[in-house]
Motif scaffolding. Sequence first.
Motif: not given
Length: 1002
Positions: A346-351
């Motif tokens: 939710n912080i990096s938004r990678e998936i």
Amino acid sequence: MDVDLLRPGTVPISPDTILWFEFLLNPSLLEKHLSKPLPDPSPTDLIIKFMSINFDQKEETKIIDPEVGEIKPNGHSKWPHKTLALKILSLKVATYLKWDLDLLQKKLPLPMQLTLLQDLFYITTDVIVEIPAVPEYSVNSVSDQVLFTIVLYHRWYLRAIIYRALHNKQCKQQFIHIPGIQESTFIPPGVSDEIIRKLEAHVSNALNVLNAVLQSNDLKPKVLSFDTFQMLTEDSTEVKQNWEKMIPITVEEFKCQIHYDIAVFHLLREEYQTAKHHICQARDLFLTLNKTEPLLYCTVKKEFLDGCCLACEVPIEEIQPSLTQQLHRAIRDQYTNILQILQSDNISREIPQVYRDNLELDLQGGLANRKMVVSRDLLLQIQCLNLVRKVVDSDVVLGDYPSEIKAAGAKGLDLLFWALNTVLEKASPTDNRRIARYLLHLVLSSDIDGLTSRILNTPNCIALFNETERHEIEMETTSDDLDMPDLLLNNDWGVPLQTYTQNPRLEIFELEQRLILSYNPHEIRDIIIQLAEKNPMKPLWPVNSCWELPIPLQSVAMSLPRGFLQDYSYILLAKSREMVSVKDFIGAKDLLCALEKEVQQHVQVGNTLLFKLCKMVGWEALLVEIWHCLYAWPATTVCDTQALVVQCKQCLGALQATDQVIPRQEIIEYCTVFMLNMAEWDYLTTLEKRWAYAEFAAAISSVCQEIVKYKGSRKFPRESWDMVLVAFGPSRDQPQKRSSSGNSSGSSSASKDLIAGVSALLSRLREPTALTVAISLLARLHNVLRDESSLELYAQYLTLWPVSIPNSNSYNHRTISEHLFQLLMQALKYYPSNVPWLRLMGDLNFVLAYYESAMKYYLEAIMVSSDLFSQPVPRTQIDDLVYRRMIKCCAHLQCYTQAAVLCQFLEEVDYSLAFKMAASDQKSCAPADAMDAYYHCVWDTTILEYLIHLHTKRGEHHRKQLAIKVIGLLELNSNNIEKIQKEAANIRKAKFLRALARQYVY
């Protein structure tokens, strides 16, 4: 015009262009050209060009089966010096590319890869080999160049199988727009598959050789360099190479590449333990390589090596797995640490969001089906985390998340703010604004208890809103706390309850309406009993005027004593026919089964009326089953066809028994046609022909038997032909003759029965052999009545029927055409891929002057016979007559350019017709760009020369230049081998037919 820069003599060339033979005369030009930043042509294109020139001068590359092939020692070269020089040029370019098999396999066609390796074997071993039958060598005693060759070959062996498995679909080749190079790379269908099949048969040999190389401890590997290969000159008398200029490499680099290739092959075969062993060795060797200097042999890429390690569960210490990898690993490990991974994401938004949505859906489905056991709140926690991710990404929020949070009560709010707190600590101003807007939306649009007070009491949440938004939230809190008046919170307003008495007539009306609308036999039974209690003497079957029964059923039902059974029987029989009319055959069968059980309970000894009703209800159920089977055809699995055949035989057998109830005629007709569709021809030919319907079915069955037995090689009985003549003959349209008594004769009545029987049977045919017989019969009758050789219909088994009939002018030709048209439409509905029927449908439309529809069906027949234009159109199914009729259709539709192109499809090109069509294209209504596209589909140079002359005469410069360009492309290909030319023509044919299909079919 496209220019082939490496083939001289095509068009004028610029002074900077290097021709292919200049590389032979000046060897230094090759290295100079390859060292350019972006050489044009590229190195792989150069290899293709050098090898394609050799292909024009010798037979195609062979790959033989090692069990029957042989290896020929090369005592004397069988190639001229120019051919050898071109081979050496190809090898020098491959050496310049460091023998990168990834690049060579991607850019070179598989047969050219084979030829390149064969040339390498010849240069290094002085032996002509035919792959895969290569000699066996001892890896410890061979020379450096031979060791390099055999290791490279066996590595390619494994990688060719891998590449084919991962890239099974061959790319389409474009012949017209990029001549020369593209045509050289064209691989006919099936060639690559045959090569791979033979390679896979002896893959163990390649693995054994490579494993033997890995186990050897005395290796001193060297790689071929650009200067190793010596070019031939005009004074060269033998082929000699400078093996002293080979470059030594480390054993680690050499073995790392081999271990990696073997590991990938075993991964493809899902042999994970063996793959794990080799990938571990490759990883350890790769870590020892000097990364500061460019590697000369090993092309292993670190990211691919790490991917193989992950696939084999080999730990990679220096790499932190991505959040996507952690997510998949957590799912595999029963959702271990899944919440921490989603919080971090939710912080990096990678998936990718789709992975998170699938996680939520899989978990929700597993819990609903009780196929997994997890924490009780895990699903809601994941839903809250996914909601926060969609909010901060400003995605559309799908799913009823507010309802899930509301249903969880205080726990739902705790989880929502738990998911928000992690993001709010590190959120950007944009993210904070998005979260604030969504929370305000929840406050205003949802009624989650305690949401507003929770926002106001949470410092980091209330800080997201400005003064106006805070005021709105506070107002919502105030409105939630308002006290409602007691009068609005209960329904006791002090008004005494009043009892109302319903009118009996209204109650009866409501029961009758329920009776009309209900299709549940148990509910219908209860309603009839309730209505009988209200008025026992009133019959219920007139309640709905749409309830109608055939006369035999109605007479039996009305003969029952007045009461429940009479109403119940009549209504269920009528409702079953209603359900059949809306194609609900299962519901109709259920109603009849319920009625049959009810009647059986009332059957008494000596009560013949109930026994008759029971038999007739059973036959009605049989009729519903037959209707269901014919409606679902060809999916005959909807019912037990064998059991239906037995029941039909019992029903038809009742006709010959004098002491049994006779089925009504509709059931007899459907039983007969069902037996015909089930290929019960032996039974039908022995059936007593009491009915005209059965007589015609028996005649068709007799023909079907003979077709299956003799394949249409002899004349059939003429009963079916004579009956069709009677059915469609003059008596159909003329007044019947009357006898002296004033009544119609008996033969007229029989003729009417036969006419009705033939028409009904034709409309109910489903079995392909019976349909073929009926179609050929009507087609022959149509040809006899039309009596025009240029407008004949062509169908199977036409020669079985007579070629003339007496008094042919008395027949209604249009009636025959209509019946044949309907029969073909019916046949193609169930068998849309039948080429003879599609062609016959095209013929019929052509004869009736429906030219656009004729083109549609002709093209559909070609599409089916050529497997959607991927194969040559078979002449046995689509002959010159079809193409000539297509030409006439195009001419009638004023598509003269299409007609001219179609003239090429004839076995012998009709040039006079083609010229006539081309000369008429000024009247064509086709758009100009479509006509220009059709020009690219012309491969006959005579037609193109005529077009050039015609457009020059008319002053049509655009089309003249277009025709010149097309004929130039064909001349560029004039040196190609015949097989390539044939494939080019097939490609142009398919392209043209595909364009016609887009116009007339789709």
